[in-house]
Design a protein around this motif. Sequence first.
Motif, short mmCIF file in Angstrom:
data_model
loop_
_atom_site.label_atom_id
_atom_site.label_comp_id
_atom_site.label_asym_id
_atom_site.label_seq_id
_atom_site.Cartn_x
_atom_site.Cartn_y
_atom_site.Cartn_z
N TYR A 117 18.23 13.43 -4.01
CA TYR A 117 17.24 14.50 -3.96
C TYR A 117 15.87 13.90 -4.21
N ASP A 118 14.90 14.29 -3.42
CA ASP A 118 13.47 13.92 -3.48
C ASP A 118 13.03 13.15 -2.25
N ASN A 119 13.97 12.58 -1.49
CA ASN A 119 13.65 11.83 -0.28
C ASN A 119 12.50 10.85 -0.51
N THR A 120 12.64 10.03 -1.52
CA THR A 120 11.65 9.01 -1.82
C THR A 120 11.78 7.84 -0.86
N ALA A 121 10.82 6.94 -0.92
CA ALA A 121 10.87 5.73 -0.09
C ALA A 121 12.12 4.91 -0.40
N LEU A 122 12.61 5.04 -1.62
CA LEU A 122 13.82 4.33 -2.02
C LEU A 122 15.00 4.75 -1.16
N ALA A 123 15.13 6.05 -0.91
CA ALA A 123 16.27 6.55 -0.13
C ALA A 123 16.22 6.05 1.30
N ALA A 124 15.02 5.80 1.81
CA ALA A 124 14.87 5.39 3.20
C ALA A 124 15.07 3.88 3.42
N LEU A 125 15.22 3.12 2.33
CA LEU A 125 15.46 1.68 2.49
C LEU A 125 16.71 1.45 3.33
N THR A 126 16.63 0.53 4.27
CA THR A 126 17.71 0.35 5.24
C THR A 126 19.05 0.05 4.58
N HIS A 127 19.06 -0.78 3.57
CA HIS A 127 20.35 -1.18 2.97
C HIS A 127 20.91 -0.09 2.05
N LEU A 128 20.11 0.93 1.73
CA LEU A 128 20.62 2.07 0.96
C LEU A 128 20.92 3.24 1.88
N SER A 129 19.96 3.61 2.71
CA SER A 129 20.12 4.70 3.69
C SER A 129 20.77 5.92 3.05
N LEU A 130 20.12 6.43 2.01
CA LEU A 130 20.67 7.53 1.22
C LEU A 130 20.24 8.87 1.80
N SER A 131 21.21 9.69 2.19
CA SER A 131 20.90 11.07 2.57
C SER A 131 20.25 11.75 1.38
N SER A 132 19.22 12.56 1.64
CA SER A 132 18.46 13.11 0.51
C SER A 132 17.76 14.40 0.89
N VAL A 133 17.62 15.28 -0.08
CA VAL A 133 16.87 16.52 0.11
C VAL A 133 15.38 16.18 0.03
N ASP A 134 14.63 16.62 1.02
CA ASP A 134 13.19 16.37 1.06
C ASP A 134 12.46 17.58 0.51
N PRO A 135 11.85 17.48 -0.68
CA PRO A 135 11.14 18.61 -1.27
C PRO A 135 9.73 18.79 -0.71
N ARG A 136 9.37 17.95 0.25
CA ARG A 136 8.03 17.98 0.87
C ARG A 136 6.97 17.71 -0.19
N SER A 137 7.15 16.57 -0.87
CA SER A 137 6.34 16.24 -2.04
C SER A 137 4.85 16.11 -1.73
N VAL A 138 4.52 15.46 -0.61
CA VAL A 138 3.10 15.30 -0.27
C VAL A 138 2.45 16.67 -0.07
N GLU A 139 3.17 17.58 0.59
CA GLU A 139 2.63 18.93 0.80
C GLU A 139 2.45 19.66 -0.53
N ILE A 140 3.38 19.44 -1.45
CA ILE A 140 3.25 20.06 -2.77
C ILE A 140 1.97 19.57 -3.44
N GLY A 141 1.72 18.27 -3.38
CA GLY A 141 0.51 17.71 -3.97
C GLY A 141 -0.75 18.25 -3.31
N GLU A 142 -0.73 18.33 -1.98
CA GLU A 142 -1.90 18.84 -1.26
C GLU A 142 -2.19 20.29 -1.61
N LEU A 143 -1.14 21.11 -1.66
CA LEU A 143 -1.34 22.53 -1.97
C LEU A 143 -1.78 22.71 -3.42
N ALA A 144 -1.24 21.90 -4.33
CA ALA A 144 -1.67 21.97 -5.73
C ALA A 144 -3.15 21.66 -5.85
#
Length: 345
Positions: A277-304
């Motif tokens: 959960y969080d869909n961080t850059a860590l999850a997207a690393l090729t050797h991990l390739s972790l399925s993850s929930v994307d909370p749309r963190s950048v959008e949260i920061g922009e709206l805040a």
Amino acid sequence: MTEQEARRPTIHDVARHAGVSKSLVSLVMRGAPQVSDARREAVLQAARELGYRPNTVARSLVEGRTRTVGVVVSDLRNPWYVDILDGFRRVLKANGLRVLIGGGQLDGKVDPGVAEAFIDLRVEGLCVVGTLPYDEALAEAMKTVPAVVASSHSYELPYADSVVNDDEAGSRKATEHLIELGHRRIAHLGGGPDGVAEARRRGYEGAMRAHGLAEHIRVELCDYDEPSGHAAAARLLASDDRPTAIVALNDLAGVGALSAADDAGLAVPADLSVVGYDNTALAALTHLSLSSVDPRSVEIGELAATRILARLDGAADAAKESGSRDLIAPTLVVRRSTARKEERP
């Protein structure tokens, strides 16, 4: 060295050197967006040649503004918050404001000195990011300036705006993804006492009950870090009725689960599917390739940032005692850590 050589260059010197007005130099130094690129570069080049640095303290005294916003972050090691901060800082910078960041926790508790330091520095606003436990001193500090909460359920206060991910819906989405893949023995790493962990646990349990899998509900207590995720997953995988899939509290805990599976000689996703959960850059690393929930963190920061700018501009004065609440719908990013459960004889 002569007296002239020793004197620090002033804004008047920069204006004269660049051939522009003092007010234009002031706009450039504040990062105001209404200056053309050519004139901005001319002013900055003049400042570089003269060795000019703006006196921010003097400017604050003259303007009666510090043009700074303090951000209290629950854990500076968590990559989830980096994405939120990126969106938050970008919007504020485009509007001539700077961000000061302070770590919110010390020895597992809220550091009372952080908010106090920000108030002493006369920040114009406060933002709380992440899973900080509730602290009365911090809540009181948020009364003194425009305040916004980003992805925390512990500080959804009547006088502060909040922009939060729908954590319950996101965890439910992750669990239903695994159910659709044929998994039944699905466990959850998490269930801690804070609002985010509680919401993500509710989402998991609600999905399991809705699909007739209440008997398979298993919650293994876990914190927001990799060692805790590893330890919790190891306990699950050592049991006689080990799960075939795990929904982790966050990506760091999910990475811990991947490591625990490897230690147990299990292949991911053939023997165990894992969703973070969080869909961080860590999850997207090729050797991990972790399925993850994307909370749309950048959008949260922009709206805040947009919410706090509205208060600073006076547009939300009437709502000072009744902050807005934005609930951001998450999405699911499927990677290689999840696969259909194959029935074995």
